[in-house]
Design a protein around this motif. Structure first.
Motif, PDB file in Angstrom:
ATOM      1  N   ILE A 109     -33.184  16.973  -0.880  1.00 48.00           N
ATOM      2  CA  ILE A 109     -33.408  15.538  -0.651  1.00 48.00           C
ATOM      3  C   ILE A 109     -33.277  14.773  -1.958  1.00 48.00           C
ATOM      4  O   ILE A 109     -32.636  13.715  -2.027  1.00 48.00           O
ATOM      5  N   ILE A 110     -33.876  15.303  -3.008  1.00 48.23           N
ATOM      6  CA  ILE A 110     -33.831  14.634  -4.302  1.00 48.23           C
ATOM      7  C   ILE A 110     -32.395  14.541  -4.814  1.00 48.23           C
ATOM      8  O   ILE A 110     -31.989  13.528  -5.404  1.00 48.23           O
ATOM      9  N   ASP A 111     -31.609  15.585  -4.601  1.00 45.81           N
ATOM     10  CA  ASP A 111     -30.232  15.617  -5.092  1.00 45.81           C
ATOM     11  C   ASP A 111     -29.266  14.811  -4.229  1.00 45.81           C
ATOM     12  O   ASP A 111     -28.142  14.537  -4.648  1.00 45.81           O
ATOM     13  N   ALA A 112     -29.686  14.460  -3.027  1.00 48.01           N
ATOM     14  CA  ALA A 112     -28.803  13.718  -2.123  1.00 48.01           C
ATOM     15  C   ALA A 112     -28.736  12.247  -2.515  1.00 48.01           C
ATOM     16  O   ALA A 112     -29.676  11.690  -3.087  1.00 48.01           O
ATOM     17  N   ASP A 113     -27.617  11.624  -2.200  1.00 44.18           N
ATOM     18  CA  ASP A 113     -27.481  10.174  -2.372  1.00 44.18           C
ATOM     19  C   ASP A 113     -27.803   9.519  -1.039  1.00 44.18           C
ATOM     20  O   ASP A 113     -26.963   9.468  -0.139  1.00 44.18           O
ATOM     21  N   LEU A 114     -29.006   9.026  -0.895  1.00 42.23           N
ATOM     22  CA  LEU A 114     -29.452   8.415   0.357  1.00 42.23           C
ATOM     23  C   LEU A 114     -29.197   6.915   0.397  1.00 42.23           C
ATOM     24  O   LEU A 114     -29.401   6.281   1.433  1.00 42.23           O
ATOM     25  N   SER A 115     -28.746   6.344  -0.720  1.00 35.47           N
ATOM     26  CA  SER A 115     -28.591   4.894  -0.789  1.00 35.47           C
ATOM     27  C   SER A 115     -27.598   4.329   0.225  1.00 35.47           C
ATOM     28  O   SER A 115     -27.838   3.232   0.751  1.00 35.47           O
ATOM     29  N   PRO A 116     -26.473   5.004   0.545  1.00 37.47           N
ATOM     30  CA  PRO A 116     -25.576   4.420   1.560  1.00 37.47           C
ATOM     31  C   PRO A 116     -26.243   4.257   2.921  1.00 37.47           C
ATOM     32  O   PRO A 116     -25.837   3.410   3.712  1.00 37.47           O
ATOM     33  N   MET A 117     -27.281   5.065   3.185  1.00 44.06           N
ATOM     34  CA  MET A 117     -27.999   4.958   4.454  1.00 44.06           C
ATOM     35  C   MET A 117     -29.167   3.986   4.369  1.00 44.06           C
ATOM     36  O   MET A 117     -29.898   3.818   5.343  1.00 44.06           O
ATOM     37  N   LYS A 118     -29.358   3.382   3.194  1.00 44.16           N
ATOM     38  CA  LYS A 118     -30.433   2.418   2.982  1.00 44.16           C
ATOM     39  C   LYS A 118     -31.803   3.018   3.324  1.00 44.16           C
ATOM     40  O   LYS A 118     -32.631   2.394   3.985  1.00 44.16           O
ATOM     41  N   ILE A 119     -32.019   4.230   2.829  1.00 40.64           N
ATOM     42  CA  ILE A 119     -33.305   4.902   3.011  1.00 40.64           C
ATOM     43  C   ILE A 119     -34.166   4.610   1.791  1.00 40.64           C
ATOM     44  O   ILE A 119     -33.942   5.153   0.718  1.00 40.64           O
ATOM     45  N   ASP A 120     -35.130   3.740   1.964  1.00 41.86           N
ATOM     46  CA  ASP A 120     -36.013   3.357   0.864  1.00 41.86           C
ATOM     47  C   ASP A 120     -37.397   3.992   0.969  1.00 41.86           C
ATOM     48  O   ASP A 120     -38.156   4.003  -0.007  1.00 41.86           O
ATOM     49  N   TYR A 121     -37.720   4.485   2.149  1.00 41.59           N
ATOM     50  CA  TYR A 121     -39.016   5.130   2.374  1.00 41.59           C
ATOM     51  C   TYR A 121     -38.786   6.247   3.378  1.00 41.59           C
ATOM     52  O   TYR A 121     -38.310   5.997   4.486  1.00 41.59           O
ATOM     53  N   LEU A 122     -39.088   7.469   2.972  1.00 42.72           N
ATOM     54  CA  LEU A 122     -38.832   8.632   3.817  1.00 42.72           C
ATOM     55  C   LEU A 122     -40.070   9.509   3.834  1.00 42.72           C
ATOM     56  O   LEU A 122     -40.436  10.113   2.821  1.00 42.72           O
ATOM     57  N   ARG A 123     -40.701   9.596   4.979  1.00 44.49           N
ATOM     58  CA  ARG A 123     -41.889  10.433   5.112  1.00 44.49           C
ATOM     59  C   ARG A 123     -41.472  11.898   5.184  1.00 44.49           C
ATOM     60  O   ARG A 123     -40.482  12.251   5.831  1.00 44.49           O
ATOM     61  N   LEU A 124     -42.267  12.730   4.557  1.00 45.75           N
ATOM     62  CA  LEU A 124     -42.037  14.170   4.586  1.00 45.75           C
ATOM     63  C   LEU A 124     -43.031  14.881   5.496  1.00 45.75           C
ATOM     64  O   LEU A 124     -42.945  16.099   5.675  1.00 45.75           O
TER      65      LEU A 124
END
Length: 255
Positions: A109-124
């Motif tokens: 998760i840390i290594d992934a680029d989540l910005s194109p999906m506009k993920i600003d808050y992701l619960r684990l």
């Protein structure tokens, strides 16, 4: 999604300064962690930048907040402030000290680029089963999915948060009216989507909460606030129903 433009991430583990047993257990479990992490000293009282309004708490939550809840709220608020001011990080992963972590997946998760999906808050992790919409299967790896939650799922055991979400939550959460996990679930109020990964990459260790169980005791609502409390609950239910309908429509059009 992986390896494109990873965000600069720090992992913070919230723990009371005197919770040495919990810290030792966490450290032992995290001995093979594949990402760096450090403890963050939790607050035991209200953060100086927060305002606690007991009348607002009675209207919004039905009872006053306990000292442990105010400390928990303050700890997360302080972390968001630190993130916004941190020139060496774009996002934080925030964990509590009583969780057991799948460090390999957390690194993905840390290594992934989540910005194109506009993920600003992701619960684990979350504590209560609620309705959810599956947004993506094979999220980061093929065994997990990205979901959007539709109700109060509770818990702050672990989450990823970006600067953008931290800024928004700092503005929204300055007046304390309810526990911090309740406030985080209110995406219709603060505008930060309530997203989670499932199955969870961490679980909560079995044991007593440091906040205490007294918060579950019934609280007698003062007579002069009973009507206002009923009105507040009705309005909140209507806002939640509206948010759920909008979420379903958005998902239907997206597909």
């Amino acid at each position: 999604m992986t390896g494109q433009a990873p965000q600069r991430t720090k992992v913070l583990v919230v723990s009371m300064a005197d919770a040495l047993d919990r810290q030792h257990r966490f450290s032992d479990r995290a001995s093979a962690a594949v990402v760096p992490w450090r403890f963050f000293s939790a607050y035991s009282k209200l953060h100086p930048h927060l305002v606690y309004d007991e009348t607002e708490a009675l209207l919004a939550h039905g009872r006053p907040l306990r000292p442990g809840e105010l400390g928990c709220y303050s700890s997360h608020y302080a972390i968001w402030e630190q993130l916004v001011a941190d020139d060496d990080a774009d996002q934080y992963v925030v964990l509590e000290d009583d969780v057991i972590v799948d460090w390999e997946y957390l690194k993905k998760i840390i290594d992934a680029d989540l910005s194109p999906m506009k993920i600003d808050y992701l619960r684990l992790y979350y504590k209560y089963p609620v309705r959810q919409i599956v947004l993506m299967n094979a999220f980061v790896d093929r065994s997990r999915s990205l979901v959007e939650l539709s109700d109060f799922a509770y818990g702050t055991q672990g989450y990823l948060i970006t600067k953008a979400a931290a800024v928004r939550l700092l503005m929204h959460c300055r007046v304390v009216r309810r526990p911090i996990d309740d406030e985080l679930d209110r995406s219709w109020a603060h505008g930060v989507r309530n997203l989670s990964v499932f199955p969870f990459p961490l679980i909560e260790e079995s044991g007593a909460s440091t906040i205490g169980a007294s918060r579950f005791e019934k609280y007698p609502m003062p007579a002069h606030l009973r009507v206002r409390r009923r009105i507040h609950r009705f309005v909140e239910r209507m806002r939640l129903r509206k948010a759920k309908a909008i979420r379903r429509l958005r998902h239907a059009f997206a597909n």
